[in-house]
Motif scaffolding. Structure first.
Motif: not given
Length: 210
Positions: A17-18, A21-25, A41-46, A108-109
C-alpha cells in the motif's frame, strides 16, 4: 495459524500500500511531485487531472492491483482454509494494512492519497460481484454529478448497504469492515466535502454549456 507468516503478510500489505505510484510516476516521467499540483492529492484522479490519462490510467491500475494483491496475501500464504471466517478476517487485516499504507506511505513521507483505488482492489479480492456493483454506483454518480469525490463516497456508502440487503454474508467481520470502509472514505474526503460546500470542488467531467 502461523503468527510469523501472518505478521509478514500484514507487513507486506502495508508495504504494498505504501508504494506511492502517483508520486513516483510524477517524479520519474514528469519531474514533478503531483502532491504540489491540482488538488494536492496523491491519487490517480489528480494524476489524470495534472499529468493526463497516459500517466493516470497506469497509476490507477497499479493502485487497484496493490490492494488486490495485499488482500490476497493470506490466500497465497495459505494462512487458513479458503472462504472461512478466519480467512476473510485475515484478508481484511492485510487489506486494511494496504489501505493505511496508501494513505500514510512510508516511502513518501507518510503523505499519501485517499485510498479509493487501493480500497477498490481490496474489495475486489474479497467480493468481486459486490465490488463491481459499487463500481456501477460510482460511474452512475460520476456521470450525473461530474464529481469524483461524491462518486467515491457514494460507492463507499453503497458497499455496506448492498452487503446487508443484497449480497448477504454470514461473516460479522465482513459486515463491520464494510461500515469501516464507508466511514473511512467519508473521513478521507473531508477536505473535498468542505470544498463542495463552498462550491470550490473541481469537476472531473465538465459538460459544455449550451
Amino acid at each position: 495459524m502461523n503468527i510469523i507468516l501472518l505478521f509478514l503478510a500484514v507487513a507486506g500489505g502495508y508495504l504494498l500500500g505504501s508504494i506511492p505510484t502517483s508520486v513516483w510516476a510524477g517524479k520519474i516521467f514528469h519531474g514533478i511531485d503531483v502532491r504540489e499540483h491540482g488538488s494536492g492529492n496523491a491519487g490517480a484522479t489528480n494524476v489524470i487531472r495534472v499529468l493526463g490519462w497516459k500517466t493516470g490510467i497506469p497509476v490507477m491500475i497499479v493502485d487497484i492491483g496493490k490492494g488486490w494483491l495485499a488482500a490476497s496475501l493470506p490466500l497465497i500464504f495459505n494462512l487458513a482454509e479458503k472462504n472461512t471466517d478466519m480467512m476473510i478476517s485475515m484478508q481484511i487485516t492485510t487489506g486494511m494494512a494496504a489501505m493505511i499504507g496508501h494513505v500514510y506511505p512510508v516511502f513518501a513521507g507518510f503523505r499519501g492519497g485517499k485510498g479509493v483505488g487501493t480500497t477498490f482492489g481490496v474489495l475486489l479480492s474479497l467480493n468481486p460481484l459486490l465490488t463491481l456493483s459499487c463500481l456501477g454506483v460510482f460511474l452512475a454518480v460520476l456521470f450525473i454529478s461530474g464529481y469524483v469525490s461524491i462518486s467515491s463516497m457514494s460507492a463507499g456508502v453503497a458497499f455496506p448497504i448492498l452487503l446487508f440487503t443484497v449480497f448477504k454474508t454470514p461473516s460479522p467481520v465482513f459486515r463491520i469492515f464494510s461500515i469501516v470502509v464507508a466511514l473511512a472514505l467519508i473521513i478521507t474526503h473531508r477536505t473535498n466535502i468542505k470544498r463542495l460546500m463552498k462550491g470550490e470542488e473541481s469537476k472531473f467531467i465538465k459538460r459544455k454549456k449550451k
